[in-house]
Design an enzyme around this catalytic site. Structure first.
Site, PDB file in Angstrom:
ATOM      1  N   GLY A 137       0.805  -1.218   0.000  1.00 25.44           N
ATOM      2  CA  GLY A 137       0.000   0.000   0.000  1.00 25.44           C
ATOM      3  C   GLY A 137       0.837   1.267   0.000  1.00 25.44           C
ATOM      4  N   SER A 138       0.277   2.325   0.567  1.00 29.34           N
ATOM      5  CA  SER A 138       0.829   3.670   0.384  1.00 29.34           C
ATOM      6  C   SER A 138       2.170   3.926   1.048  1.00 29.34           C
ATOM      7  CB  SER A 138      -0.189   4.706   0.877  1.00 29.34           C
ATOM      8  OG  SER A 138      -1.324   4.710   0.045  1.00 29.34           O
ATOM      9  N   VAL A 139       2.668   3.013   1.888  1.00 26.17           N
ATOM     10  CA  VAL A 139       4.016   3.224   2.419  1.00 26.17           C
ATOM     11  C   VAL A 139       5.038   3.228   1.282  1.00 26.17           C
ATOM     12  CG1 VAL A 139       3.560   2.307   4.732  1.00 26.17           C
ATOM     13  CG2 VAL A 139       4.255   0.743   2.901  1.00 26.17           C
ATOM     14  N   MET A 140       4.681   2.629   0.127  1.00 21.04           N
ATOM     15  CA  MET A 140       5.592   2.608  -1.014  1.00 21.04           C
ATOM     16  C   MET A 140       5.695   3.963  -1.692  1.00 21.04           C
ATOM     17  SD  MET A 140       6.975  -0.371  -1.126  1.00 21.04           S
ATOM     18  CE  MET A 140       7.765  -0.393  -2.726  1.00 21.04           C
TER      19      MET A 140
END
Length: 707
Positions: free
Chosen positions: A309-312
């Site tokens: 998810g958005s941690v990337m």
């Protein structure tokens, strides 16, 4: 004439007898000569046969090395294990002044039932068998030193023990997936099956020795006879980077988080930002390596692969900055809202977007479509993939644990590239996230995470292996790192109108990070689940901002409580920061409160330790009715002040329910986990009541509820 014939016949018989005798003697001599020269009869080597008949060989079993935490506290060790046997035949007592067989079977059954997990009736049935000796099944196997001592103190005749070794994990489910467990093979050798036990199996196993000597027909060694001896070599000890104080805190917090969230699984990891050392790694569910009640054989830290998810987005922005040195994220803008790529439409988490915003706000608001624009305008499929791989995604980190998975970083088509930019369609592991974060914490230099600090020769105490911080290549410039830190700081500490992570804010801790929410793909259909809780939510961060000392990564799958993740992160940060001295929650400590370092109280008498603590003005709690301390919390070398409690666990033969009234949730979890008492906590802060009364002897089927 007849007399002459008779004499002649007699002479012939005598001659035949003499000839036969000499032939027999010659045959015997020839046979003996043959045996002396050949040394074999019917293919049997006489010398070897004689040697085996008079020689005995005993194996000297090597002890498996222990596993310790960074402070030297035992996490896994080899201990004596006992199997109870009973001699029933009266002949065993012949010639002895005291009975060596079971005399009173009814009394023996009644007393034994108070120690081993077997009813009086079943014990008596076993004792009534027609046999020379009997065992008591699983109830009589794997007995501890304490149980053996209890049975010996019963004063019963005819009982004895067979001594073996077994692997013992004194903290039960503590750090179980990292430590792992062993199984015993057909040769009674311990084989590591999971975790450090498996990865360092050869190093910890050691080498068996033996002793050979001559014995008489009764089995006794001949006096003054020579013996051949090869000494055993015990296995090496393994020391982890894990700090039990940090680990205890994580596990205590996760225990509560599990209850609140009812998540499929949780993984939480804390690492030293400057070295890559793993200080603590908690998972839920967990298991007890003493009983091996596993639901999964995969370590969530290294073997769970999932869409991050958005941690990337953090790493997508780093890639853009590195490939475009003049890119100004605070001035350049992106258009948010539905973004069509062929037949696919990518949307933001709020479904509508925020119109035209800066790329800086696109990150802090966690806009998917802003990242799509970022990849399109400042990157390419090749450049994004190259940077992800540069950070270690798609490859094993090489951490010293077995069965690590590499994840999958593959994207080809435009929509796949766009999805990868915000962490969908690719898979990573928790340990890979920690590794990538080290680049931000160390001004662009990537570090390899590790969990074994050293190995030591058990006998000589010589260090046989010493881990060092392994720096990888520079993956980001200082300029890129500063920009990323600034954006991560805004996510947590900025205005809630332009930031998604303000719920993680902790005044004074200077925590920075990035939130993540990823859909979960159905492995059979390849499509995403659509349920209300079908998400993996995560937080990847570090503190303090300017000079990060601690990295933290936490992820939940299908949490039923949206606030549990943030509460978990904040509790771990506060506990870890306080213990490591990164931040003091109340810098204006009352001058009457003093701080000191705890000693190692294990093995000491309770009255001696109590006197020391009283002299320092420290409040302590004694658990169990024993006279000697077998464990303590907090651990040795922990800095505490006189407002904090010290818990002392004693060598009591039975587990009794303590009075938990007034305990905090964390304290209650730690104490009950240490005592091995199953429990559920329904309190929010302090315990006010408990379902089992204090002083009650706890059995394996009991579970206490705290309210």
């Amino acid at each position: 004439m007849k007399r002459e014939m008779l004499n002649k016949n007699k002479n012939n018989v005598f001659k035949i007898f003499i000839i036969a005798f000499f032939i027999l003697v010659i045959i015997i001599i020839l046979r003996l000569g043959y045996l002396c020269l050949a040394g074999k009869v019917d293919g049997i080597n006489l010398k070897e046969f004689a040697d085996k008949r008079n020689t005995t060989k005993e194996v000297l079993y090597a002890l498996r090395g222990n596993i310790y935490d960074t402070n030297g506290d035992v996490l896994s060790q080899t201990i004596n294990s006992y199997t109870l046997i009973a001699y029933l035949d009266e002949s065993r007592s012949e010639g002895s002044k005291k009975p060596l067989h079971v005399v009173n079977k009814e009394e023996t059954a009644k007393k034994l039932a108070t120690v081993i997990n077997m009813s009086e009736e079943k014990i008596l049935k076993t004792l009534n068998k027609k046999a020379y000796q009997v065992e008591f099944g699983n109830a009589g196997k794997g007995l501890t030193e304490l149980q053996k001592e209890q049975i010996e103190n019963l004063g019963l005749s005819g009982l004895d023990f067979i001594t073996t070794h077994k692997r013992y994990y004194p903290n039960n489910s503590f750090l179980s997936y990292v430590i792992g467990y062993t199984k015993t093979d057909d040769d009674d050798s311990m084989i590591g099956e999971l975790g450090i036990e498996k990865e360092y199996n050869d190093i910890m196993t050691g080498t068996n020795g033996y002793v050979e000597y001559q014995r008489d027909l009764n089995g006794y060694k001949f006096p003054n006879s020579n013996e051949i001896r090869k000494e055993k070599v015990d296995g090496n000890d393994v020391y982890l980077t894990i700090d039990s104080n940090v680990q205890l805190s994580i596990e205590s917090i996760l225990s509560k988080s599990e209850e609140e969230s009812n998540a499929d699984w949780i993984v939480a990891v804390v690492a030293d930002a400057k070295t890559g050392k793993i200080l603590g790694s908690g998972t839920s569910p967990t298991f007890n390596p003493n009983t091996r009640n596993l639901t999964s054989y995969l370590n969530p830290l290294i073997s769970y692969t999932y869409e991050p998810g958005s941690v990337m987005k953090t790493y997508s922005f780093m890639a853009a900055f590195e490939n475009n040195p003049d890119f100004n994220e605070k001035e350049e803008t992106c258009q948010t809202g539905p973004y069509e790529i062929g037949d696919d439409t990518i949307r933001d988490w709020n479904k509508t977007g925020w119109g035209t915003i800066t790329y800086h706000n696109g990150y802090t608001l966690s806009s998917n479509t802003c990242v799509v624009n970022l990849v399109k305008n400042y990157l390419s499929r090749e450049k994004l993939m190259e940077y992800y791989k540069k950070l270690g995604f798609g490859s094993k980190t090489g951490i010293d644990l077995p069965d690590e998975y590499a994840g999958k970083i593959k994207f080809k088509y435009d929509v796949e590239v766009a999805n990868a930019g915000f962490g969908q369609g690719i898979t990573t592991t928790a340990i890979q996230q920690v590794k990538a974060l080290t680049a931000i914490a160390n001004n662009g230099i990537l570090l390899n995470p590790y969990i074994v600090e050293k190995t030591i020769n058990h006998d000589t105490k010589e260090v046989t292996y010493k881990a060092t911080t392994e720096e990888g290549e520079r993956v980001a410039s200082q300029k890129t790192v500063d920009k990323i830190k600034d954006m991560m700081w805004t996510v947590v500490n900025g205005d809630s109108s332009v930031a998604t992570g303000t719920i993680y804010k902790l005044d004074g801790y200077d925590l920075i990070g990035k939130t993540g929410t990823a859909e979960i793909a159905n492995p059979k259909t390849g499509k995403y689940y659509t349920g209300k809780t079908d998400y993996i939510t995560s937080f990847a961060g570090m503190y303090p901002k300017d000079n990060p000392e601690v990295i933290i990564y936490v992820a939940f799958q299908r949490s039923k409580n949206s606030s549990t993740l943030s509460n978990t992160v904040k509790e771990i940060v506060k506990d870890t920061a306080k213990y490591l001295g990164v931040f003091e929650e109340d810098p204006e400590i009352n001058k009457e409160v003093t701080t000191y370092k705890l000693e190692n109280y294990k093995g000491n008498q309770i009255e001696d330790v109590a006197k020391k603590l009283q002299e320092k003005g420290v409040t302590y709690v004694t658990l169990g009715g024993g006279s000697r301390i077998v464990d303590q919390y907090p651990k040795k070398n922990t800095l505490i002040n006189t407002k904090q409690k010290v818990y002392l666990f004693t060598n009591d033969s039975s587990t009794t329910m303590p009075d938990m009234t007034g305990y905090s949730i964390k304290e209650a979890n730690i104490v009950l986990n240490k005592l091995g008492i199953k429990h559920k906590i329904y309190a929010e802060s302090k315990v006010q009541s408990q379902s089992i009364s204090p002083g009650t002897v706890i059995t394996s089927d009991m579970e206490v509820e705290l309210n």
